[in-house]
Motif scaffolding. Structure first.
Motif, PDB file in Angstrom:
ATOM      1  N   VAL A 475     -11.672  36.912  59.723  1.00  0.00           N
ATOM      2  CA  VAL A 475     -10.860  36.955  60.734  1.00  0.00           C
ATOM      3  C   VAL A 475     -11.221  37.743  62.153  1.00  0.00           C
ATOM      4  CG1 VAL A 475      -8.510  36.491  59.363  1.00  0.00           C
ATOM      5  CG2 VAL A 475      -9.518  38.911  59.507  1.00  0.00           C
ATOM      6  N   GLY A 476     -12.158  38.748  61.717  1.00  0.00           N
ATOM      7  CA  GLY A 476     -12.809  39.418  62.588  1.00  0.00           C
ATOM      8  C   GLY A 476     -13.567  38.378  63.610  1.00  0.00           C
ATOM      9  N   GLN A 477     -13.949  37.535  63.094  1.00  0.00           N
ATOM     10  CA  GLN A 477     -14.854  36.412  64.163  1.00  0.00           C
ATOM     11  C   GLN A 477     -13.884  35.636  64.804  1.00  0.00           C
ATOM     12  OE1 GLN A 477     -17.175  34.004  61.575  1.00  0.00           O
ATOM     13  NE2 GLN A 477     -18.135  35.538  60.503  1.00  0.00           N
ATOM     14  N   LEU A 478     -12.659  35.490  64.486  1.00  0.00           N
ATOM     15  CA  LEU A 478     -11.700  34.553  64.758  1.00  0.00           C
ATOM     16  C   LEU A 478     -10.871  35.564  66.074  1.00  0.00           C
ATOM     17  CD1 LEU A 478     -10.337  32.484  62.026  1.00  0.00           C
ATOM     18  CD2 LEU A 478     -12.314  32.219  63.644  1.00  0.00           C
ATOM     19  N   GLY A 479     -10.979  36.887  66.089  1.00  0.00           N
ATOM     20  CA  GLY A 479     -10.479  37.813  67.172  1.00  0.00           C
ATOM     21  C   GLY A 479      -9.670  38.782  66.531  1.00  0.00           C
ATOM     22  N   ALA A 480      -9.220  38.773  65.219  1.00  0.00           N
ATOM     23  CA  ALA A 480      -8.413  39.828  64.699  1.00  0.00           C
ATOM     24  C   ALA A 480      -9.058  41.239  65.081  1.00  0.00           C
ATOM     25  CB  ALA A 480      -8.180  39.606  63.246  1.00  0.00           C
ATOM     26  N   ARG A 481      -8.062  42.077  65.282  1.00  0.00           N
ATOM     27  CA  ARG A 481      -8.635  43.354  65.810  1.00  0.00           C
ATOM     28  C   ARG A 481      -8.476  44.348  64.422  1.00  0.00           C
ATOM     29  NH1 ARG A 481      -6.341  43.138  71.811  1.00  0.00           N
ATOM     30  NH2 ARG A 481      -8.260  42.376  73.021  1.00  0.00           N
ATOM     31  N   ALA A 482      -8.057  43.852  63.239  1.00  0.00           N
ATOM     32  CA  ALA A 482      -7.741  44.557  62.258  1.00  0.00           C
ATOM     33  C   ALA A 482      -8.772  43.722  60.802  1.00  0.00           C
ATOM     34  CB  ALA A 482      -6.616  44.794  61.843  1.00  0.00           C
ATOM     35  N   GLY A 483      -8.799  44.616  59.782  1.00  0.00           N
ATOM     36  CA  GLY A 483      -9.207  43.845  58.525  1.00  0.00           C
ATOM     37  C   GLY A 483      -8.023  43.537  57.810  1.00  0.00           C
ATOM     38  N   LEU A 484      -8.075  42.786  56.929  1.00  0.00           N
ATOM     39  CA  LEU A 484      -6.983  42.249  56.211  1.00  0.00           C
ATOM     40  C   LEU A 484      -7.009  42.208  54.540  1.00  0.00           C
ATOM     41  CD1 LEU A 484      -6.044  39.488  58.576  1.00  0.00           C
ATOM     42  CD2 LEU A 484      -4.435  41.534  58.097  1.00  0.00           C
ATOM     43  N   TYR A 485      -7.460  43.268  54.140  1.00  0.00           N
ATOM     44  CA  TYR A 485      -7.889  43.685  52.578  1.00  0.00           C
ATOM     45  C   TYR A 485      -6.450  44.191  52.375  1.00  0.00           C
ATOM     46  CZ  TYR A 485      -8.227  48.066  55.336  1.00  0.00           C
ATOM     47  OH  TYR A 485      -7.990  49.073  55.951  1.00  0.00           O
ATOM     48  N   GLU A 486      -6.429  44.708  50.915  1.00  0.00           N
ATOM     49  CA  GLU A 486      -5.279  45.442  50.725  1.00  0.00           C
ATOM     50  C   GLU A 486      -5.893  46.622  49.476  1.00  0.00           C
ATOM     51  OE1 GLU A 486      -2.567  47.329  51.087  1.00  0.00           O
ATOM     52  OE2 GLU A 486      -1.960  45.334  52.030  1.00  0.00           O
ATOM     53  N   SER A 487      -4.947  47.504  49.322  1.00  0.00           N
ATOM     54  CA  SER A 487      -5.521  48.662  48.561  1.00  0.00           C
ATOM     55  C   SER A 487      -4.495  48.963  47.416  1.00  0.00           C
ATOM     56  CB  SER A 487      -5.398  49.791  49.490  1.00  0.00           C
ATOM     57  OG  SER A 487      -4.385  50.186  49.884  1.00  0.00           O
ATOM     58  N   ALA A 488      -5.213  49.617  46.503  1.00  0.00           N
ATOM     59  CA  ALA A 488      -4.243  50.168  45.423  1.00  0.00           C
ATOM     60  C   ALA A 488      -4.799  51.506  44.672  1.00  0.00           C
ATOM     61  CB  ALA A 488      -4.007  49.179  44.150  1.00  0.00           C
ATOM     62  N   THR A 489      -3.921  52.301  44.389  1.00  0.00           N
ATOM     63  CA  THR A 489      -4.355  53.340  43.641  1.00  0.00           C
ATOM     64  C   THR A 489      -3.597  53.698  42.446  1.00  0.00           C
ATOM     65  OG1 THR A 489      -5.251  54.956  45.542  1.00  0.00           O
ATOM     66  CG2 THR A 489      -4.613  56.149  43.511  1.00  0.00           C
ATOM     67  N   VAL A 490      -4.364  53.634  41.246  1.00  0.00           N
ATOM     68  CA  VAL A 490      -3.664  53.679  39.961  1.00  0.00           C
ATOM     69  C   VAL A 490      -3.804  55.142  39.425  1.00  0.00           C
ATOM     70  CG1 VAL A 490      -3.616  52.713  37.588  1.00  0.00           C
ATOM     71  CG2 VAL A 490      -4.052  50.952  39.487  1.00  0.00           C
ATOM     72  N   ARG A 491      -2.870  55.800  39.202  1.00  0.00           N
ATOM     73  CA  ARG A 491      -2.971  57.104  38.728  1.00  0.00           C
ATOM     74  C   ARG A 491      -2.288  57.033  37.288  1.00  0.00           C
ATOM     75  NH1 ARG A 491      -0.228  61.062  42.606  1.00  0.00           N
ATOM     76  NH2 ARG A 491      -2.306  60.677  43.803  1.00  0.00           N
ATOM     77  N   VAL A 492      -3.227  57.344  36.320  1.00  0.00           N
ATOM     78  CA  VAL A 492      -2.623  57.412  34.893  1.00  0.00           C
ATOM     79  C   VAL A 492      -2.401  58.885  34.729  1.00  0.00           C
ATOM     80  CG1 VAL A 492      -3.198  56.871  32.673  1.00  0.00           C
ATOM     81  CG2 VAL A 492      -4.260  55.481  34.421  1.00  0.00           C
ATOM     82  N   ASN A 493      -0.858  59.311  34.142  1.00  0.00           N
ATOM     83  CA  ASN A 493      -0.454  60.629  34.013  1.00  0.00           C
ATOM     84  C   ASN A 493      -1.128  60.879  32.508  1.00  0.00           C
ATOM     85  OD1 ASN A 493       0.735  60.660  36.707  1.00  0.00           O
ATOM     86  ND2 ASN A 493       2.189  59.056  35.760  1.00  0.00           N
ATOM     87  N   ALA A 494      -0.896  61.914  32.194  1.00  0.00           N
ATOM     88  CA  ALA A 494      -1.505  62.653  31.103  1.00  0.00           C
ATOM     89  C   ALA A 494      -0.764  62.175  29.908  1.00  0.00           C
ATOM     90  CB  ALA A 494      -1.406  64.064  31.046  1.00  0.00           C
TER      91      ALA A 494
END
Lengths: 789, 164
Positions: A475-494
């Protein structure tokens, strides 16, 4: 196997708060000391601002301060997030988009001044006392008229009202023309894809807050993607670095695309909160939403399909005029181009395709992505043209589609419009739809209708969409001015519970339930042990949010990756506790065991060891159990399906009743079938709404004639049928870990052509063979008029 | 400004209101009962439906001052005494009759009014009765299903292609 794992129709946990009035929507928030803003908006579509007199208004009770464009000289304008390159290699024309109108107003609703007062009523009263002297200019509303020489210019500093003239695939232009010259049959259609208003039931709201102690700005807003708003508003508009800006999107009452974009009111409230050192709140009225939320669709297209003597499709040629409105909304340029042209192959083996799109500025509210965004427009053209071709050739529209389908053994399939479909089985979805719809019984039902003096018709459409947006490098080559990934943080509690922070955002999709199902399945614990947190830039990693049916395919994949990292580390801890090699550890049903032995340790035993590392391999492993992952997809996903619509027309009035609607979708693997059904139902309602009822209309002066729910016809419970929905046809996506494709937009993409095809079918069966097309919405007046020769 | 007293969800309440204060504003701003939502400004969407003296009323089209002494029930008052979901609320959850939740309070209150009037409504009667409540997420299918189910009726045939 957890009872709420993948594949279970788990009831939604978020429902408990929504059903008891305990949801927390942005308008439910009131901060101590908050003031309220009311925007004075332009009542004319195009005009030059000569003077703004705020003297009387400023003296009104409760007024704190009145802002105009002069207060925003030091800040940037609203940015556009996608730059399209035209047929000649030139960048699109990109106008300035000030927070408050600067010198000119360009659409009804353009904000001219903002009154901040102690109460919303005082702000509104004072706004009425502002004197604005505007020289009204001729407005351009019709796209083709806007492109004529000498047409009034929406933006004086641009060369014309043409944003871009885009060709795709430009290199194929001549080859496509030659294919048309050689074609045995050519089918041609002029189509209007009517302008729509997204109308999520919750109007937009923004609350700006500023804490001088830490120079910290906070914006609470009705957004589908708080991180994107933070980046755009911080970096391009107000110049606030991310660590000093927090954006929170709490419970959001629907979006359908309209809450993706960065809006002026968000920047205003953030700016004013600092200027006034107190919170500033804005709540849109519905009338205001109609003139300030980005609208959808509004394409006018000439569609041509070429066929050979054996009825194989040989080429497609389209020319589309796409309305941008008065300014470029955040992702507007991408919708008629990369979200539209790349889908013109549909489910078919058409070797040559050329798509031309002229994007046009007009004195109307900006247009941007609305549920489906470009893909409904592509599907409508293709599926209407195929139906017309079948009629002209005297062949069965189902068989014509089958003959041209990409066959199951042809995947991965490279289309002539850049994309590669990974999997699909279109014969299967067509078969399934015909079965679900009881197509075999249609003739008998049609005869019954005829006996009652009604016209019955059956219409089909087969769609494909590109979802899971998107590979960032592409999408960057196509003109998008943003990345289009996604994120996650998994926090395991004690003690073994998990808190999962996702960059996706739920505004009705049920992520809190489905994402927890995924994690629960992977670890083998109860989903109730997993909390999903979203919507706050302060507690989730940078993520791109929810749109384009991407949350599970992209956001869910990030969660899978982060959870896999957790499992890998937990296995090492378990191996230490059980005195074996990590490779010998198996995780099943929330228990780590040594393969081939009866030695095991519970999930919670391992998590406790991670945080109380007394017996722990500290020299090899850090304590704690928390992992973050970013997932950038390698391809789009390609959901596809067949829709069948059965209508009955009252020939006396032209009123169309939908008497049956059946959907057979291939969404790949399914996490929560109940939620998937609901997504399809909602999409179908919006697509049927477009086909039969909804229409956003401006008069020639740019006044919005459909500016309230009294004028803009929203589908109501008694306008719609109950649906038959099936998603048992599954070809899993090959490139994401869950094998999922996305289901949020399908209904809105596939249903409009199915409805129109059904109406045309009913009219032909009733002897009205002169009707080849009716533009949406197919209101009784339009259908009745078409029936009269 | 004047003090207006009512009984809301069985409790006596009082809050200041202007002559132009709508019941919806009185509930949300005056009493902090934000379960009642405002989705439009033309009395079309029904997100703000509450029961006033047992009848479904769009609270954006009633003035607080006209309702001195009225008995009002909102979505906050629909759960069972032990806090569990009431029959209609439970049916909405069981049948996925809500997505974003914004229209839901009005839908639940309208459904309560319908079932009080007509304990076994047909699908067509439900659709007709809920015509004053807009939902943009569900396409209504599962809302109709939830109301049918809350009335104790079979929902398995919903969606069958009708011969007439």
């Amino acid at each position: 196997m957890p009872k709420d794992g993948i594949g279970a129709s788990s009831k939604r946990r978020e429902d408990l708060r929504f059903l008891t009035g305990s949801g927390r929507y942005t308008d439910d928030m009131n901060l101590r000391g908050q003031a309220h803003v009311h925007f004075l908006r332009s009542e004319v579509a195009h005009g030059r601002i000569k003077a703004i007199d705020t003297t009387a208004a400023a003296a009104m009770p409760g007024v704190v301060r009145i802002f105009t464009a002069a207060d925003f000289e030091s800040v940037g304008g609203l940015p556009c997030g996608w730059q399209v390159t035209d047929r000649h290699g030139q960048p699109m024309q990109e106008p300035k988009h000030p927070v408050l109108a600067d010198g000119k107003v360009r659409h009804v609703g353009d904000p001219i001044a903002a009154v901040v007062a102690e109460t919303p009523e005082q702000a509104r009263d004072a706004a009425e006392a502002i004197g604005v002297d505007i020289d009204e200019l001729p407005a351009v509303i019709d796209m083709k008229a806007a492109l004529k020489d000498g047409a009034p210019k929406v933006h004086d500093d641009l060369a014309s009202n043409l944003c871009y003239d885009w060709g795709f695939v430009e290199e194929n232009r001549e080859a496509v023309n030659e294919a048309f010259d050689k074609a045995a049959h050519v089918v041609s259609l002029e189509l209007v894809n009517n302008r729509l208003v997204a109308n999520p039931m919750e109007p937009r709201v923004a609350v700006g807050d500023y804490d001088p102690w830490g120079d910290m700005h906070t914006l609470y807003t009705t957004s589908q993607n708080p991180h994107v708003i933070r980046l755009l508003m911080g970096a391009f508009v107000l110049g606030i670095p991310e660590h000093k800006l927090r954006v929170v999107a709490p419970d959001v009452g629907g979006g359908f695309g309209s809450k993706i974009f960065h809006y002026a009111e968000e920047a205003f409230c953030t700016f004013a909160a600092k200027a006034l050192k107190r919170p500033v709140k804005w709540t849109a009225s519905r009338s205001e939403a109609f003139i300030s939320d980005a609208q959808g669709r509004d394409h006018v297209t000439k569609m041509e399909l070429a066929l050979d003597a054996d009825h194989h499709f040989t080429a497609i040629r389209t020319e589309t005029y796409a309305n941008m409105g008065a300014y470029l909304s955040t992702f507007a340029p991408s919708v008629p181009t990369w979200l539209h042209g790349t889908l013109m192959a549909g489910n078919y083996r058409t070797p040559l395709i050329y798509v031309n799109v002229k994007a046009v500025f007009t004195n109307t509210v900006p247009v941007d992505a609305y549920r489906g965004a470009g893909r409904p427009e592509a599907t409508f053209q293709l599926e209407r043209a195929i139906d017309k071709a079948a009629r002209e050739l005297g062949v069965d529209p189902i068989e014509l589609r089958r003959k041209n389908f990409i066959q199951p053994d042809q995947f991965p399939y490279q289309t002539p419009v850049a994309v590669v479909y990974d999997t699909g089985n279109y014969q299967a979805t067509m078969d399934k739809m015909l079965q679900v719809a009881d197509h075999a019984g249609f003739e008998a039902r049609a005869a019954q209708s005829k006996a009652r003096g009604k016209l019955r018709g059956f219409g089909i459409a087969h769609y494909i969409e590109a979802c899971g947006i998107a590979p960032s490098n592409l999408v960057g080559q196509l003109g998008a001015r943003a990345g289009l990934y996604e994120s996650a943080t998994v926090r395991v509690n004690a003690t073994g519970s998990l808190t999962v922070m996702t960059g996706s955002h739920s505004h009705g999709q049920g992520h809190e339930t489905t994402f927890a199902q995924v994690v629960a399945e992977m670890i083998g614990i109860d989903a109730g042990q997993v909390e999903i947190v979203h919507g706050d830039t302060a507690n989730s990693p940078m993520g791109m949010g929810t749109y384009g049916s991407r949350s599970l395919a992209v956001g869910g994949s990030a969660i899978v990756r982060a959870t896999n990292k957790i499992i890998d580390k937990a296995k090492k801890i378990a191996a230490h506790l059980l005195e074996c090699a990590p490779e010998d550890i198996e995780l099943k049903d929330g228990k780590f065991s040594v393969a081939g032995t009866d030695k095991s340790v519970e999930w919670a035993g391992v998590t406790l060891a991670a945080y109380v590392p007394h017996n722990y391999p500290l020299e090899e492993l850090e304590p704690g159990l928390e992992e973050t992952a970013f997932y950038d997809p390698s391809n789009f996903t390609y959901p596809a399906g067949a829709y069948g619509c059965e209508v009955e027309i009252d020939p006396e009035t032209g009123k169309v009743a939908i008497v049956g609607f059946s959907a057979a979708d291939d969404f790949g693997n399914i996490v929560n079938p109940m939620i998937v059904d609901g997504q399809v139902h909602g999409g179908l309602a919006q697509g049927i709404g477009q086909a039969l009822m909804e229409n956003c209309v401006y008069d020639k002066n740019g006044q919005l004639l459909s500016g309230s729910f009294m004028d803009y016809t929203m589908p109501r419970a008694d306008d719609l049928p109950s649906y038959r929905v099936d998603h048992s046809c599954i070809t899993p996506c090959t490139h994401n870990p869950l094998g999922v494709k996305g289901c949020g937009e399908a209904g809105a993409i596939g249903s409009p052509p199915a409805v129109v095809n059904a109406v045309i079918d009913a009219l032909h069966r009733g002897g009205h063979t002169h009707v080849s097309h009716i533009d949406m919405p197919l209101t009784p007046a339009r259908v009745w008029a078409a029936m009269q020769k | 400004m004047a003090k207006v007293t009512m009984t809301v969800n069985g409790k006596p309440v009082a809050a200041e209101a202007e002559g132009r204060t709508l019941l919806s504003q009185y509930l949300r701003e005056g009493l902090g009962l934000t379960g009642t939502h405002i989705g439009c400004d033309t009395s079309q969407c029904g997100a703000c439906v509450v029961l006033v003296d047992g009848k479904a009323v769009k609270s954006c089209s009633a003035l607080a001052m006209d309702l001195e002494g009225a008995e009002v029930r909102t979505v906050e008052g629909m759960a069972n005494p032990d806090g569990s979901l009431g029959t209609i609320q439970q049916a909405f959850q069981d049948h996925h009759g809500l997505q974003c939740g914004f229209c839901t309070p009005g839908m639940v209150m309208s459904a309560a009014a319908l079932l009080a009037e007509n304990p076994k409504p047909s699908e067509a009667e439900i659709r007709h009765y809920l015509e004053g409540n807009l939902c943009r997420c569900t396409g209504y299918h599962n809302i109709v299903k939830a109301v049918l189910s809350a009335s104790g009726q079979d929902v398995s045939q919903l969606g069958t292609v009708a011969a007439e």
